[in-house]
Write a protein that holds these residues in place. Structure first.
Motif, PDB file in Angstrom:
ATOM      1  N   LYS A   1     -29.341  15.164 -17.539  1.00  0.00           N
ATOM      2  CA  LYS A   1     -28.330  14.742 -18.503  1.00  0.00           C
ATOM      3  C   LYS A   1     -28.945  13.822 -19.547  1.00  0.00           C
ATOM      4  N   VAL A   2     -28.501  14.010 -20.815  1.00  0.00           N
ATOM      5  CA  VAL A   2     -29.043  13.244 -21.928  1.00  0.00           C
ATOM      6  C   VAL A   2     -27.901  12.847 -22.854  1.00  0.00           C
ATOM      7  N   SER A   3     -27.921  11.599 -23.343  1.00  0.00           N
ATOM      8  CA  SER A   3     -26.962  11.132 -24.344  1.00  0.00           C
ATOM      9  C   SER A   3     -27.583  11.278 -25.726  1.00  0.00           C
ATOM     10  N   VAL A   4     -26.825  11.871 -26.658  1.00  0.00           N
ATOM     11  CA  VAL A   4     -27.318  12.122 -28.015  1.00  0.00           C
ATOM     12  C   VAL A   4     -26.478  11.344 -29.010  1.00  0.00           C
ATOM     13  N   SER A   5     -27.152  10.689 -29.948  1.00  0.00           N
ATOM     14  CA  SER A   5     -26.494   9.980 -31.042  1.00  0.00           C
ATOM     15  C   SER A   5     -26.959  10.578 -32.361  1.00  0.00           C
ATOM     16  N   ASN A   6     -26.080  10.572 -33.363  1.00  0.00           N
ATOM     17  CA  ASN A   6     -26.456  11.094 -34.670  1.00  0.00           C
ATOM     18  C   ASN A   6     -27.579  10.267 -35.282  1.00  0.00           C
ATOM     19  N   GLY A   7     -28.532  10.967 -35.881  1.00  0.00           N
ATOM     20  CA  GLY A   7     -29.633  10.296 -36.538  1.00  0.00           C
ATOM     21  C   GLY A   7     -30.667   9.710 -35.605  1.00  0.00           C
ATOM     22  N   VAL A   8     -30.541   9.987 -34.311  1.00  0.00           N
ATOM     23  CA  VAL A   8     -31.448   9.420 -33.318  1.00  0.00           C
ATOM     24  C   VAL A   8     -32.093  10.549 -32.531  1.00  0.00           C
ATOM     25  N   GLU A   9     -33.360  10.368 -32.204  1.00  0.00           N
ATOM     26  CA  GLU A   9     -34.090  11.352 -31.412  1.00  0.00           C
ATOM     27  C   GLU A   9     -34.145  10.875 -29.961  1.00  0.00           C
ATOM     28  N   ALA A  10     -33.320  11.503 -29.104  1.00  0.00           N
ATOM     29  CA  ALA A  10     -33.345  11.161 -27.680  1.00  0.00           C
ATOM     30  C   ALA A  10     -34.575  11.787 -27.028  1.00  0.00           C
ATOM     31  N   GLU A  11     -35.098  11.120 -26.032  1.00  0.00           N
ATOM     32  CA  GLU A  11     -36.283  11.617 -25.344  1.00  0.00           C
ATOM     33  C   GLU A  11     -35.971  11.846 -23.872  1.00  0.00           C
ATOM     34  N   VAL A  12     -36.574  12.911 -23.319  1.00  0.00           N
ATOM     35  CA  VAL A  12     -36.347  13.231 -21.916  1.00  0.00           C
ATOM     36  C   VAL A  12     -37.598  13.894 -21.350  1.00  0.00           C
ATOM     37  N   THR A  13     -37.871  13.611 -20.099  1.00  0.00           N
ATOM     38  CA  THR A  13     -38.973  14.250 -19.381  1.00  0.00           C
ATOM     39  C   THR A  13     -38.408  14.931 -18.142  1.00  0.00           C
ATOM     40  N   LEU A  14     -38.768  16.178 -17.937  1.00  0.00           N
ATOM     41  CA  LEU A  14     -38.288  16.942 -16.798  1.00  0.00           C
ATOM     42  C   LEU A  14     -39.478  17.426 -15.990  1.00  0.00           C
ATOM     43  N   THR A  15     -39.324  17.456 -14.685  1.00  0.00           N
ATOM     44  CA  THR A  15     -40.390  17.916 -13.799  1.00  0.00           C
ATOM     45  C   THR A  15     -40.024  19.285 -13.244  1.00  0.00           C
ATOM     46  N   PHE A  16     -40.899  20.246 -13.487  1.00  0.00           N
ATOM     47  CA  PHE A  16     -40.675  21.631 -13.081  1.00  0.00           C
ATOM     48  C   PHE A  16     -41.495  21.930 -11.834  1.00  0.00           C
ATOM     49  N   ASP A  17     -40.805  22.390 -10.796  1.00  0.00           N
ATOM     50  CA  ASP A  17     -41.461  22.739  -9.539  1.00  0.00           C
ATOM     51  C   ASP A  17     -41.499  24.265  -9.416  1.00  0.00           C
ATOM     52  N   PRO A  18     -42.659  24.890  -9.602  1.00  0.00           N
ATOM     53  CA  PRO A  18     -42.720  26.356  -9.544  1.00  0.00           C
ATOM     54  C   PRO A  18     -42.426  26.927  -8.164  1.00  0.00           C
ATOM     55  N   ASN A  19     -42.440  26.068  -7.134  1.00  0.00           N
ATOM     56  CA  ASN A  19     -42.184  26.546  -5.764  1.00  0.00           C
ATOM     57  C   ASN A  19     -40.755  26.287  -5.303  1.00  0.00           C
ATOM     58  N   ALA A  20     -39.945  25.699  -6.171  1.00  0.00           N
ATOM     59  CA  ALA A  20     -38.559  25.430  -5.796  1.00  0.00           C
ATOM     60  C   ALA A  20     -37.797  26.736  -5.630  1.00  0.00           C
ATOM     61  N   LYS A  21     -36.859  26.742  -4.682  1.00  0.00           N
ATOM     62  CA  LYS A  21     -36.088  27.950  -4.416  1.00  0.00           C
ATOM     63  C   LYS A  21     -34.950  28.079  -5.427  1.00  0.00           C
ATOM     64  N   LEU A  22     -34.698  29.329  -5.813  1.00  0.00           N
ATOM     65  CA  LEU A  22     -33.563  29.591  -6.687  1.00  0.00           C
ATOM     66  C   LEU A  22     -32.267  29.277  -5.954  1.00  0.00           C
ATOM     67  N   PRO A  23     -31.283  28.684  -6.631  1.00  0.00           N
ATOM     68  CA  PRO A  23     -29.996  28.442  -5.978  1.00  0.00           C
ATOM     69  C   PRO A  23     -29.314  29.757  -5.645  1.00  0.00           C
ATOM     70  N   GLU A  24     -28.587  29.775  -4.542  1.00  0.00           N
ATOM     71  CA  GLU A  24     -27.881  30.986  -4.148  1.00  0.00           C
ATOM     72  C   GLU A  24     -26.712  31.235  -5.083  1.00  0.00           C
ATOM     73  N   VAL A  25     -26.508  32.499  -5.414  1.00  0.00           N
ATOM     74  CA  VAL A  25     -25.399  32.892  -6.273  1.00  0.00           C
ATOM     75  C   VAL A  25     -24.209  33.247  -5.395  1.00  0.00           C
ATOM     76  N   ARG A  26     -23.138  32.529  -5.596  1.00  0.00           N
ATOM     77  CA  ARG A  26     -21.931  32.785  -4.800  1.00  0.00           C
ATOM     78  C   ARG A  26     -21.054  33.795  -5.522  1.00  0.00           C
ATOM     79  N   ARG A  27     -20.670  34.807  -4.791  1.00  0.00           N
ATOM     80  CA  ARG A  27     -19.793  35.821  -5.365  1.00  0.00           C
ATOM     81  C   ARG A  27     -18.474  35.829  -4.606  1.00  0.00           C
ATOM     82  N   ASN A  28     -17.403  36.030  -5.374  1.00  0.00           N
ATOM     83  CA  ASN A  28     -16.092  36.117  -4.739  1.00  0.00           C
ATOM     84  C   ASN A  28     -15.992  37.393  -3.929  1.00  0.00           C
TER      85      ASN A  28
END
Length: 565
Positions: A537-564
């Motif tokens: 989650k990131v907060s954005v303001s007009n005229g301002v450059e918000a910064e964010v760093t995310l860590t990507f895990d290539p071995n993480a499992k995909l979330p299960e897709v729930r179907r009705n």
């Protein structure tokens, strides 16, 4: 080679400009200092490539791309681009005979790069290989050369996918000897063909009524399943890939007339047509002649198939016609009758929210409002859109609308950055769409245009600092607003350093989502390998450059897709 992706993108761009028109608006932004530098090396094998042109373009897809910076490699293959502003760009290499990374909107030889003000980006390197060549000759049933015929390559495997070259599109045409020579082809297996499919209708812009050749594959077969694939290796040349076509088949003509509601002929109306596909969807639009003084029109160069004709609108007409279907079998068709109806209208005012800056508010007169009527269920609906340039006070009247439910967008290509239609109100009530009846004059519509010049600059770090081979990564920002306001959706690529930039966002709370896949994408099928998304989650303001760093895990499992159930 000119990838299928790039050809389709270019054709789509042409139709976007025809339908929506260009826009000259530039959103109010702070001028960025061109103080950054990009360096790298172009190699083939272990040797640097000299005198190769490297060009930096804006990342946005546009028919009128202008180079931001340009340079040429030295004797060791090194290049240096200076005077680069901050922003998102495509770094492209002009080496027609070579192939390399293809990670750009046009499918060209290049890669995305995100630049910050005043930074120096090193090691934007390209490792290229010499592409293959396919050459041959196309002749007709009497052994005469077929001149200026388009050659089609279709990939039958995934080897070398994700590779592209800086392409000369004219090499796909046969010359005065019927000879073609296509170079810079990515390694893989290809079928080679020439001619038209000749089934299910075909829109052949500019071909007139000169007939057509049935699509024929190498070696001289019309059944694609019997085609012999050509193997292309790095630096290889496949010669004598000759094709002998059958005799030219006749193309056909459809004629008719157009009248108004009183039965009188209407002159100078451009007639459009398109193929009718499954579920009565239309595609492959073309434009025929304008109607004459007696309302007569003519559509030439039609192949056998199912079509629909209609009055073509450039978006500013006050009339429309219903689509008239017809079938081309083995002869010309006549007697088509189009009826031109006076369209409905919507009038109101547009306002800009999200800023008090007078310079931004004054730009409302440069915005073009586009209204589209949703196709009715069951019937064939031609392109139906109208557009109008907003007045300085934001007022507008849009004419020529057909009955149905109308939605609003800002027209232009590329879209004006920072402006978007957030919501539409009628008589003070928020509406998703405006219901328009036949001949109605709808008033008191208020279109709220949101402005934002916030941005998110981010970095994606890979756990373990080892990027998976062949990975493609993109980021989008999803607004967390839940009051029914329509918010912009932007998806931008992550460059090879893990950097990205999303611009033109209004102030608010967003969820930044990293999506990644590896391997090739086949139409109608999921990627060969998908990775678990990363969210922040990131907060954005007009005229301002918000910064964010995310860590990507290539071995993480995909979330299960729930179907009705």
């Amino acid at each position: 080679m000119l990838s299928f992706k790039r050809r389709i993108t270019f054709i789509a761009l042409l139709w976007v400009v025809v339908l929506f028109g260009p826009i000259a608006l530039t959103a109010q932004t702070v001028q960025k200092q061109a103080t950054s530098v990009i360096t790298g090396r172009i190699t083939s094998g272990d040797k640097g490539m000299a005198n190769v042109t490297v060009v930096l373009y804006p990342a946005e897809i546009s028919l009128n791309r202008t180079a931001i910076a340009r340079g040429t490699t030295d004797g060791q293959g090194n290049y240096r681009l200076t005077g680069v502003p901050a922003g998102r760009f495509t770094l492209s290499v002009a080496a027609p005979e070579m192939v390399g990374p293809n990670d750009t909107p046009f499918g060209e030889l290049g890669k995305p790069v995100t630049v910050a003000e005043g930074e120096t980006i090193d090691k934007m390197d390209f490792s290229l290989v010499r592409g293959g060549v396919i050459t041959g000759r196309v002749t007709d049933a009497d052994a005469n050369p077929v001149i200026d015929l388009h050659i089609q390559l279709h990939r039958t495997d995934s080897q070398g996918a994700g590779m592209a070259s800086y392409t000369n599109p004219f090499m796909y045409q046969t010359d005065d000897r019927g000879v073609y020579r296509i170079y810079g082809i990515s390694p893989g297996r290809y079928t080679v063909s020439a001619g038209d499919a000749g089934v299910d209708g075909s829109v052949r812009v500019g071909f007139g009524g000169q007939g057509y050749y049935t699509r024929t594959f190498y070696p001289d077969v019309t059944d694609e399943s019997r085609a012999t694939a050509v193997d292309v290796l790095e630096g290889s040349e496949a010669t004598h890939i000759d094709i002998t076509l059958g005799r030219k088949a006749k193309s056909f003509t459809a004629t008719g007339h157009i009248i108004d509601d009183s039965g009188q002929p209407v002159a100078n109306i451009r007639i459009g047509y398109g193929t009718v596909m499954q579920e009565n969807r239309m595609g492959g639009y073309g434009v025929g002649s304008a109607s004459d003084a007696k309302g007569k029109f003519r559509l030439d160069g039609l192949l056998p198939g199912r079509y629909a004709a209609f009055a073509w609108s450039n978006g500013t007409s006050d009339s429309y016609s219903d689509a008239v279907q017809f079938q081309i079998a083995d002869g010309d068709i006549s007697g088509l009758e189009l009826k031109l109806h006076r369209g409905s209208s919507i009038s109101g005012v547009a306002v800009i929210e999200g800023t008090n800056d007078r310079n931004v508010l004054a730009q409302i007169s440069q915005l073009i409002l586009y209204a589209a009527t949703r196709p009715q269920q069951g019937g064939v609906s031609p392109p139906n859109s109208s557009r109008v340039k907003l007045a300085p006070d934001g007022s507008f009247t849009i004419n020529g609308l057909r009955p149905g439910k109308v939605s609003f967008h800002l027209s232009g290509f590329p879209q004006p950055q920072g402006f978007f239609v957030a919501r539409v109100e009628q008589n003070g009530m928020q509406q998703q769409e405006i219901e328009v009846a036949q001949g109605a004059q709808v008033t008191d519509v208020r279109v709220v245009i949101q402005y934002g010049n916030g941005s998110i600059r981010g970095l994606v770090k890979v756990l373990g600092d080892v990027w998976p081979d062949g990975i493609h990564m993109s980021v989008n920002a999803r607004s967390l607003v839940s009051d029914g306001t329509r918010m912009p959706f932007q998806s931008v690529p992550v460059d090879q350093r893990g950097h990205f930039l999303i611009e033109g966002l209004p102030a608010g709370e967003y969820e930044v989502i990293v999506s990644a896949y590896a391997g090739t994408i086949t139409p109608g099928k999921p990627p060969e390998h998908r990775f678990a998304p990363v969210r922040e989650k990131v907060s954005v303001s007009n005229g301002v450059e918000a910064e964010v760093t995310l860590t990507f895990d290539p071995n993480a499992k995909l979330p299960e897709v729930r179907r009705n159930e």
